[in-house]
Structures are given as structure tokens and as C-alpha cells.
Design a protein around this motif. Structure first.
Motif, PDB file in Angstrom:
ATOM      1  N   GLY A  97       0.919  -1.473  -0.153  1.00 57.97           N
ATOM      2  CA  GLY A  97      -0.090  -0.153  -0.187  1.00 57.97           C
ATOM      3  C   GLY A  97       0.909   0.455   0.309  1.00 57.97           C
ATOM      4  O   GLY A  97       0.680   2.165  -0.722  1.00 57.97           O
ATOM      5  N   ILE A  98       2.324   1.379   0.814  1.00 61.25           N
ATOM      6  CA  ILE A  98       2.673   2.416   0.463  1.00 61.25           C
ATOM      7  C   ILE A  98       3.726   2.349  -0.841  1.00 61.25           C
ATOM      8  O   ILE A  98       3.946   3.824  -1.110  1.00 61.25           O
ATOM      9  N   PHE A  99       3.989   0.990  -1.342  1.00 64.28           N
ATOM     10  CA  PHE A  99       4.715   1.485  -2.077  1.00 64.28           C
ATOM     11  C   PHE A  99       3.502   2.359  -3.678  1.00 64.28           C
ATOM     12  O   PHE A  99       4.137   2.858  -4.259  1.00 64.28           O
ATOM     13  N   THR A 100       2.830   1.765  -3.916  1.00 64.16           N
ATOM     14  CA  THR A 100       1.660   2.328  -4.499  1.00 64.16           C
ATOM     15  C   THR A 100       1.354   3.537  -4.481  1.00 64.16           C
ATOM     16  O   THR A 100       1.289   4.307  -5.149  1.00 64.16           O
ATOM     17  N   THR A 101       0.958   4.117  -3.077  1.00 63.90           N
ATOM     18  CA  THR A 101       0.975   5.074  -2.845  1.00 63.90           C
ATOM     19  C   THR A 101       1.727   6.071  -3.024  1.00 63.90           C
ATOM     20  O   THR A 101       1.653   7.276  -3.878  1.00 63.90           O
ATOM     21  N   PHE A 102       3.074   6.088  -2.343  1.00 62.89           N
ATOM     22  CA  PHE A 102       4.242   6.793  -3.208  1.00 62.89           C
ATOM     23  C   PHE A 102       4.596   6.905  -4.790  1.00 62.89           C
ATOM     24  O   PHE A 102       4.699   7.667  -5.650  1.00 62.89           O
ATOM     25  N   GLN A 103       4.552   5.721  -5.087  1.00 65.30           N
ATOM     26  CA  GLN A 103       5.064   5.371  -6.683  1.00 65.30           C
ATOM     27  C   GLN A 103       4.323   5.535  -7.828  1.00 65.30           C
ATOM     28  O   GLN A 103       4.223   5.989  -8.960  1.00 65.30           O
ATOM     29  N   THR A 104       2.985   5.339  -7.405  1.00 67.73           N
ATOM     30  CA  THR A 104       1.756   5.762  -8.294  1.00 67.73           C
ATOM     31  C   THR A 104       0.531   6.947  -8.063  1.00 67.73           C
ATOM     32  O   THR A 104       0.741   7.824  -8.362  1.00 67.73           O
ATOM     33  N   ASP A 105       0.080   7.148  -6.735  1.00 73.96           N
ATOM     34  CA  ASP A 105      -0.411   7.561  -6.707  1.00 73.96           C
ATOM     35  C   ASP A 105      -0.072   9.458  -6.456  1.00 73.96           C
ATOM     36  O   ASP A 105      -0.090  10.124  -7.727  1.00 73.96           O
ATOM     37  N   LEU A 106       0.832   9.228  -5.752  1.00 75.71           N
ATOM     38  CA  LEU A 106       1.607  10.854  -4.977  1.00 75.71           C
ATOM     39  C   LEU A 106       2.999  10.652  -6.531  1.00 75.71           C
ATOM     40  O   LEU A 106       2.921  12.255  -6.887  1.00 75.71           O
ATOM     41  N   LYS A 107       3.600  10.003  -7.191  1.00 73.97           N
ATOM     42  CA  LYS A 107       4.164  10.980  -8.145  1.00 73.97           C
ATOM     43  C   LYS A 107       3.696  11.270  -9.449  1.00 73.97           C
ATOM     44  O   LYS A 107       3.889  12.000 -10.506  1.00 73.97           O
ATOM     45  N   THR A 108       2.290  10.892  -9.911  1.00 72.10           N
ATOM     46  CA  THR A 108       1.386  11.377 -10.536  1.00 72.10           C
ATOM     47  C   THR A 108       0.836  13.067 -10.337  1.00 72.10           C
ATOM     48  O   THR A 108       0.508  13.756 -10.844  1.00 72.10           O
ATOM     49  N   GLN A 109       0.809  13.369  -9.084  1.00 71.55           N
ATOM     50  CA  GLN A 109       0.153  13.958  -8.804  1.00 71.55           C
ATOM     51  C   GLN A 109       1.480  15.338  -8.377  1.00 71.55           C
ATOM     52  O   GLN A 109       1.702  16.825  -8.296  1.00 71.55           O
ATOM     53  N   VAL A 110       2.436  15.296  -7.788  1.00 74.07           N
ATOM     54  CA  VAL A 110       3.819  15.784  -6.916  1.00 74.07           C
ATOM     55  C   VAL A 110       4.494  16.351  -8.099  1.00 74.07           C
ATOM     56  O   VAL A 110       4.876  16.078  -8.926  1.00 74.07           O
ATOM     57  N   LYS A 111       4.651  17.980  -8.160  1.00 72.95           N
ATOM     58  CA  LYS A 111       5.383  18.688  -8.758  1.00 72.95           C
ATOM     59  C   LYS A 111       6.341  19.326  -8.141  1.00 72.95           C
ATOM     60  O   LYS A 111       6.395  19.114  -7.233  1.00 72.95           O
ATOM     61  N   PRO A 112       7.579  19.930  -9.234  1.00 75.44           N
ATOM     62  CA  PRO A 112       8.636  19.910  -9.082  1.00 75.44           C
ATOM     63  C   PRO A 112       8.686  21.774  -7.701  1.00 75.44           C
ATOM     64  O   PRO A 112       9.327  21.740  -7.282  1.00 75.44           O
ATOM     65  N   GLU A 113       6.856  21.840  -7.434  1.00 73.02           N
ATOM     66  CA  GLU A 113       7.518  23.524  -7.075  1.00 73.02           C
ATOM     67  C   GLU A 113       6.048  23.098  -5.916  1.00 73.02           C
ATOM     68  O   GLU A 113       5.530  24.112  -5.103  1.00 73.02           O
ATOM     69  N   ASP A 114       6.333  21.865  -6.355  1.00 72.34           N
ATOM     70  CA  ASP A 114       4.635  21.860  -4.648  1.00 72.34           C
ATOM     71  C   ASP A 114       5.934  21.326  -3.145  1.00 72.34           C
ATOM     72  O   ASP A 114       6.388  20.729  -3.529  1.00 72.34           O
ATOM     73  N   LEU A 115       5.214  20.950  -2.018  1.00 72.48           N
ATOM     74  CA  LEU A 115       5.459  21.072  -0.781  1.00 72.48           C
ATOM     75  C   LEU A 115       4.887  19.393  -0.055  1.00 72.48           C
ATOM     76  O   LEU A 115       3.838  19.378  -0.955  1.00 72.48           O
ATOM     77  N   VAL A 116       5.856  17.907   0.199  1.00 74.13           N
ATOM     78  CA  VAL A 116       5.449  17.339   0.139  1.00 74.13           C
ATOM     79  C   VAL A 116       5.375  16.545   1.820  1.00 74.13           C
ATOM     80  O   VAL A 116       6.726  16.851   2.458  1.00 74.13           O
ATOM     81  N   PHE A 117       4.673  16.650   2.830  1.00 73.39           N
ATOM     82  CA  PHE A 117       4.521  15.997   3.967  1.00 73.39           C
ATOM     83  C   PHE A 117       3.791  15.256   4.623  1.00 73.39           C
ATOM     84  O   PHE A 117       3.015  14.663   4.654  1.00 73.39           O
ATOM     85  N   VAL A 118       4.665  14.462   5.276  1.00 72.08           N
ATOM     86  CA  VAL A 118       4.444  12.679   5.359  1.00 72.08           C
ATOM     87  C   VAL A 118       4.409  13.028   6.846  1.00 72.08           C
ATOM     88  O   VAL A 118       5.344  12.862   7.296  1.00 72.08           O
ATOM     89  N   HIS A 119       3.612  12.518   7.419  1.00 76.78           N
ATOM     90  CA  HIS A 119       3.499  11.880   9.172  1.00 76.78           C
ATOM     91  C   HIS A 119       3.254  10.498   9.005  1.00 76.78           C
ATOM     92  O   HIS A 119       2.674   9.564   8.082  1.00 76.78           O
ATOM     93  N   PHE A 120       4.040  10.268  10.209  1.00 73.63           N
ATOM     94  CA  PHE A 120       4.177   7.873  10.457  1.00 73.63           C
ATOM     95  C   PHE A 120       3.635   8.007  11.656  1.00 73.63           C
ATOM     96  O   PHE A 120       4.874   8.896  12.709  1.00 73.63           O
ATOM     97  N   SER A 121       2.554   7.056  12.322  1.00 69.50           N
ATOM     98  CA  SER A 121       2.821   7.150  13.593  1.00 69.50           C
ATOM     99  C   SER A 121       2.442   5.749  13.931  1.00 69.50           C
ATOM    100  O   SER A 121       1.844   5.122  12.854  1.00 69.50           O
ATOM    101  N   GLY A 122       3.066   4.614  14.563  1.00 68.49           N
ATOM    102  CA  GLY A 122       2.854   3.459  14.589  1.00 68.49           C
ATOM    103  C   GLY A 122       3.439   2.769  15.532  1.00 68.49           C
ATOM    104  O   GLY A 122       5.454   3.757  16.179  1.00 68.49           O
ATOM    105  N   TYR A 123       4.954   1.381  15.105  1.00 67.44           N
ATOM    106  CA  TYR A 123       5.572   0.442  16.031  1.00 67.44           C
ATOM    107  C   TYR A 123       6.606   1.843  14.748  1.00 67.44           C
ATOM    108  O   TYR A 123       6.726   1.276  13.426  1.00 67.44           O
TER     109      TYR A 123
END
Length: 668
Positions: A97-123
């Protein structure tokens, strides 16, 4: 299960040249240029990951609350659009799920002028390696089909790098080291308890991530906000809801102290406010270009506040109360009042709490979601007592006896419910410990190894009273909401009279909330001084207290306190660094009336106080007198509140300072 470093990284689709954990900790690797934030024009995209459920293994309970807090902060403080926030919960956050989100979903959205904020809560965990390559690999634990699996931290960072945004932020509310106390309903370390049961994530065959050896991301350095690079970070019960302590602390600082905080300011200021495991302190890390805002972008709302309106429904309002310290938020009672920041400034009365959120009703029907709120009246229960958890190792009979014994200590201490906030733990040795497991100093040891539980609790009573007095002082801190006009400075008595810390109230728009040195260090016997200035038009009255590293309480002023006339500063009050070594906490409690009840109690207990500072052996009656002195005068024709103390921010201020005492070089 032991994994070789090479095998583990190859299983993740990376080479042995991937960025390792030690590289994360070298600020010299940071790229020192940062995009001018005033020119930032890209989208703000967030990925929030929260994992409570790990299948059959041990689970967490506060990660979804963390996501609720972060989503609210991003939308209300930093202008993120709800449609630009992607959330992965529990089994959605598997490796695939994480690989798909980064390499498919976000890869098509993020442009060089964008900001990306990632938060992880877990073990988190450190995977064991063989003797030929002994460095453990830090990793984030994910849910898998056959049990927990892990993704290397370097891989996670590389996935963000691969998006190549203008600015990236990585927030980790997790830890990698085991705690000194096993998990309990009120306290749960975010380190997975059994690293041998974890398998590495297998990257998809299409993965082409290449990890960079620097922190460069587009034009800016990747900002890392880590709860604990070493030691542990926990999740705790706040108003019946498990919450990540680091996420709560971030929310508090960004809401009430300094929404425009930078990476450097956070490292020096936020670090001293986050409670840590005293037996294994967490080493928080804030990495990135020093002048960069903590969340990578300037906030859309820069005024500090207790919280914001979260939502509105037919029965009332839900409000975010993250600007309160967790211990204070846990203690405040229904009836507490907040002002909604609008032209008409309607009053919101608190009716309930759940986690760092609350419910209430406004004096006007129409309010805007996202509007800031500020504390005006704090209600604290008169019967407030310490909450004591019983150690898991106590037998059923011991637990029954302990519950009965503590129940007899009316308004001093009581056994907590599983969903309660916990102050201290009664352990299997019949001793009192902090929640992380450190024995509370100053407790009289048992004289008999076969001591009965009731006798043990009675032995603890004097210490419990002292600890309750200290808790009351912590609950009186309100430096972000008080309206009393004050300036308090701390200086070192050297030839330059070096300014160490300064605090000014009330906070105002654009005012910096940071201190040049929020926790200065003194050697034993070194001199410093405090100075308090009343910048208003009415006289103020002040009492000073010091809490030693052994949790003793000292009075720093005469029993009648200091009277500070309008627009006047006190004479400098000398500070001498005393033993014991460690962190000292100073409280300055200020009111608009003389402290008559406190003075009466001090006279009864001590007569004429001549020695300053004066050690207070029986401090609870004194602090109870102080609470009565600070009680807000009820409106004419109404009776005083019999259930709660009511304190008005226009009539009281509680300021806190800390410093560390160390040994002199000659005697160390």
C-alpha cells in the motif's frame, strides 16, 4: 530472525549504498540553501499514515488520534486543502500500500514546485544484524498478511526524495529502542516489542527508487521531525483517548507557543517541553535548514491560541484544545470558558472532553469552523487527586488491597481506571515510581520486607501530599493565555550580565515565543538573578517556588510575596545554583491581590520565615491556600463555585522556567 544488512536492503529493492541511519544524524550533510518561503507557490500535499492494528501481534491505540490532530493542524494552521491530504490507516498502510501510494498516486500528482508532508504514527524497531555487520537497521513496522513487516527508514526517506518536491517534511511519532517498563493500558512505548517476529517488506519488481546520500530535495533540505532517534516515545491516555505524546506536543507548540517556529527554535524550545522517559531519555531530532519553518511553510494563521473550532453540529461545537499541555487538558473541568476570536468575541463554555478535543456551546449561534479560541477561565476540581496505576505484576489480592488503601486517602490519591491519565505507579515492590519506571525520590524505604500494602500506602502519604502540591503548581501554568502584563528575565551574574531567558505576557501578534536559552546550565554555586517587571497600570503580587531534581519544594520569596507597583520592576532576585545536580524548575505565580490565605498557612506552619529559600516540608496546605487566593471573584449576587476552583486569565499568571545544575570542573 536475524537479517544481514545486505540481504535486508536488497529485499527492499535497494543497494548497499542506500542511505543508512547514521547518515540521518549528520547535520553537516544538510543542504544549506532553502527556497524563499514568501515565493512558495506550489500545492501542499500530505500523506498521513497511522497504524494501530497489527493483526495478531501487540497493537497500538493512539495513531488514529494523531492523524486527526495532524489533519486539523495542516488544514487550520497551514492552509492544506482537504482534497490534498491522503490518509492510510491500519491495513491500508501495508508495504504494498505504501509503495503504491508513493510511486503511483503521489508520483502523478507531485510537481517540482510542490511541498510534500509525510506523517507516520506506528511501531518502529531496530532489526538485528549478524556480527559481521552489527549496526542495527532502524525500520518502520507495517501490517502484513502473515504478520508484521518492516520498511527500512532509509527506504521511506528515499520514497519522498524520489518525488522530488520543492520541500519535504517527514514526521515520525515512533521509536526504535525498547522501554524500561512493559506496555500498560495507560502507557505504551512505540517500539515493537519483538523484533524477531518481523519480516522485511519485499519491494515490487517495478521499484526503481534510488536513495540519495544527501538530504537535498529539489531546492530545499528534507525536514525531519523525529520523536525519538534514541530512547523511546510513548502514547498515553489523555481524557480517555490514547494519543501520541510527540504529536500532542507538536500540536501544543504550534498552536499556543509559536506557529512560526523554525527548525532550530523547535530543537531548543520544544525539546524541554516534551516529557521523556527519565530512565531512558528520548533524543528528539529536528533536522533541516535552520531557518526553515518547522512544517516547511509559513502558517496561514500566525496568532497563538488555545485551539480552534473543529466542527459544528445541532447540539453544539467540537473544539480542538491542543494548545493546552496534556496534563492541564486532562485536569480542566467542564465549565471552563474560552473566547472565540471574532469581532464580538463570544464565549464558549466547555461541556466535555475526549483526547485533545472537547465539546461546548457558544453564547452566539453562528461561529466559523477554524476560528481560533483562547482560554479565559480555567476550572479545576477542588477534589483533584493524584491518579495511581497498579503495576501489572501485582496479584489480584494485592490489587484489591491497594485499591482499598488508596481509597482512604481522600483528595490525595486514588487508583486510576484503565482509561485514565496516570501520574505515578504503585509497583510490585510497594514503591512509587514514575510512569516510565523510575523510583520517585524522597520516598521513605520500607522497614520490613513483609510490609503490608496498607502500611506501604501510609508510608507513602507524606510524599504523595508533596507530589500533589507540585502537580497543582504545574496546573497553574498559563503563560500562553494570561492577560496580566509582565516581563520576567533570567540573567547570569557574569561581567556581561548575560541574558539567558525572557518571557513577556500577554502574548501578542507577531511576538516571538522562543527563548535564547530555554534551559540554561549553571555550575554548583554559580550566581544568576531574576527580575520581574509589571508593565501594567495595577499592582501585582508574586510568589516564587523552586522544585529540585528530587522533587522537593522551596519558597523563593517571603511568605507575603512580592508586591510589584504599576510600571515598576522588582529589585533583582539572586539565584544561587544549589545541589542536587539535575534539572530545577522555577514557578512564578502572580495575582492581582495579596496572598492572604497562603500567608496565614505559612504563619501557622513556620512562624516567621527568615531563611530564603525556605524548604517546604508540608507544602500541600500552603498550595491549597494559594489556590484560594487566586480564585476568581464571582459575579455580584452569585455564590462561589463549590466544586471547582475558578481562575481568570485577567487575574492570574503562572510562569515556569527550568535550568540545569552541573558539577564544577574542579570537582567533577
Amino acid at each position: 530472525m536475524a537479517w544481514r544488512r545486505r540481504d535486508f536492503l536488497q529485499a527492499l529493492g535497494l543497494t548497499c549504498g542506500a542511505l543508512g541511519f547514521s547518515s540521518f544524524l549528520r547535520p553537516s550533510d544538510l543542504k544549506q540553501s532553502v527556497q524563499a518561503l514568501s515565493q512558495f507557490r506550489g500545492r501542499k500535499i500530505a500523506l498521513l499514515i497511522g497504524i494501530d492494528q497489527y493483526g495478531q501481534g501487540p497493537n497500538l491505540g493512539g495513531c488514529q488520534q494523531d492523524l486527526k490532530i495532524q489533519k486539523h493542524l495542516l488544514e487550520s494552521r497551514f492552509g492544506f486543502a482537504a482534497t490534498d491530504i491522503v490518509t492510510l490507516r491500519n491495513d491500508q498502510a501495508s508495504g504494498s500500500g505504501i509503495f503504491t501510494t508513493f510511486q503511483t498516486d503521489l508520483k502523478t500528482q507531485v510537481k517540482p514546485e510542490d511541498l510534500v508532508f509525510v506523517h507516520f504514527s506506528g511501531y518502529g524497531t531496530r532489526l538485528v544484524t549478524d556480527p559481521a555487520d552489527p549496526e542495527p537497521i532502524p525500520a518502520l513496522v507495517l501490517p502484513g498478511k502473515s504478520g508484521p513487516e518492516a520498511i527500512a527508514l532509509s527506504t521511506f526517506q528515499a520514497l519522498i526524495q524520489d518525488l522530488n518536491p520543492a520541500q519535504g517534511i517527514l514526521v515520525l511519532d515512533t521509536s526504535f529502542d525498547p522501554g524500561s517498563r512493559p506496555p500498560a493500558p495507560y502507557w505504551r512505548p512505540r517500539t515493537y516489542p519483538d523484533e524477531t517476529a518481523i519480516a522485511p517488506v519485499v519491494a515490487p519488481e517495478t521499484t526503481t527508487v534510488k536513495s540519495n546520500s544527501s538530504f537535498a530535495l529539489g531546492r530545499s533540505a528534507l525536514i525531519h521531525l523525529w520523536a525519538a532517534t534514541e530512547g523511546i516515545t510513548p502514547e498515553v491516555q489523555i481524557n480517555g483517548v490514547m494519543t501520541g505524546l510527540f504529536t500532542a506536543a507538536l500540536g501544543q507548540y504550534l498552536s499556543a507557543y509559536d506557529p512560526m517556529v523554525t527548525v532550530t527554535t523547535a530543537q531548543t524550545n520544544l525539546a524541554v517541553r516534551l516529557p521523556k522517559d527519565e530512565t531512558q531519555p528520548a533524543t528528539m531530532t529536528f533536522l533541516g535548514t535552520k531557518t526553515a519553518p518547522l512544517y516547511g511553510t509559513l502558517p496561514s494563521d500566525t496568532l497563538p491560541a488555545t485551539g480552534q473550532i473543529f466542527s459544528q453540529n445541532p447540539t453544539g461545537l467540537e473544539v480542538y484544545l491542543g494548545g493546552f499541555e496534556p496534563e492541564i487538558l486532562q485536569a480542566i473541568a467542564p465549565g471552563s470558558e474560552l473566547t472565540i476570536r471574532t469581532e464580538t468575541a463570544p464565549i464558549l463554555q466547555l461541556s466535555g472532553k475526549a483526547g485533545v478535543f472537547g465539546q461546548g456551546k457558544s453564547s452566539t449561534p453562528n461561529v466559523t469552523v477554524g476560528t481560533a479560541i483562547q482560554e479565559t477561565k480555567r476550572h479545576l476540581p477542588r477534589n483533584l487527586a493524584l491518579k495511581i496505576a497498579l503495576a501489572e505484576d501485582l496479584s489480584r489480592i494485592e490489587r484489591v488491597d491497594a485499591t482499598s488503601a488508596f481509597a482512604s486517602l481522600t483528595n490525595i490519591a486514588s487508583v486510576s481506571n484503565p482509561q485514565d491519565w496516570v501520574d505515578y505507579v504503585f509497583d510490585e515492590a510497594y514503591q512509587l515510581t514514575t510512569v516510565p519506571g523510575k523510583i520517585v525520590p524522597g520516598v521513605v524505604p520500607a522497614s520490613d520486607t513483609n510490609e503490608a500494602i496498607k502500611s506501604s500506602v501510609n508510608r507513602l502519604l507524606p510524599r504523595l501530599e508533596q507530589l500533589l502540591a507540585l502537580k497543582w503548581l504545574r496546573l497553574l501554568v498559563n503563560e500562553t493565555s494570561t492577560q496580566l502584563p509582565l516581563k520576567v528575565t533570567v540573567q547570569r551574574l557574569d561581567r556581561f550580565s548575560t541574558l539567558l531567558t525572557a518571557k513577556t505576557t500577554p502574548f501578542s501578534l507577531g511576538q516571538s515565543k522562543s527563548n535564547p536559552n530555554p534551559q540554561p546550565t549553571f555550575t554548583v554555586g554559580e550566581k544568576g538573578q531574576y527580575q520581574l517587571e509589571n508593565t501594567g497600570t495595577q499592582p501585582l503580587f508574586c510568589l516564587g517556588f523552586a522544585q529540585s531534581p528530587k522533587q522537593e519544594l522551596l519558597l523563593l520569596t517571603a511568605k507575603e510575596g512580592l508586591k510589584i507597583p504599576p510600571e515598576t520592576a522588582t529589585s533583582p532576585l539572586e539565584l544561587t545554583a544549589l545541589r542536587p545536580l539535575g534539572v530545577w524548575t522555577i514557578y512564578w505565580i502572580i495575582g492581582d491581590r495579596p496572598f492572604e490565605n497562603f500567608q496565614d498557612q505559612a504563619t501557622q506552619l513556620f512562624g516567621d520565615l527568615e531563611t530564603i529559600p525556605q524548604r517546604l516540608e508540608k507544602s500541600l496546605p500552603l498550595i491549597q491556600g494559594l489556590l484560594s487566593d487566586l480564585q476568581a471573584v464571582p459575579p455580584e449576587g452569585t455564590e462561589p463555585n463549590k466544586e471547582n476552583y475558578v481562575f481568570s486569565t485577567t487575574q492570574w499568571a503562572g510562569l515556569r522556567f527550568t535550568y540545569t545544575v552541573v558539577e564544577t570542573e574542579a570537582s567533577s
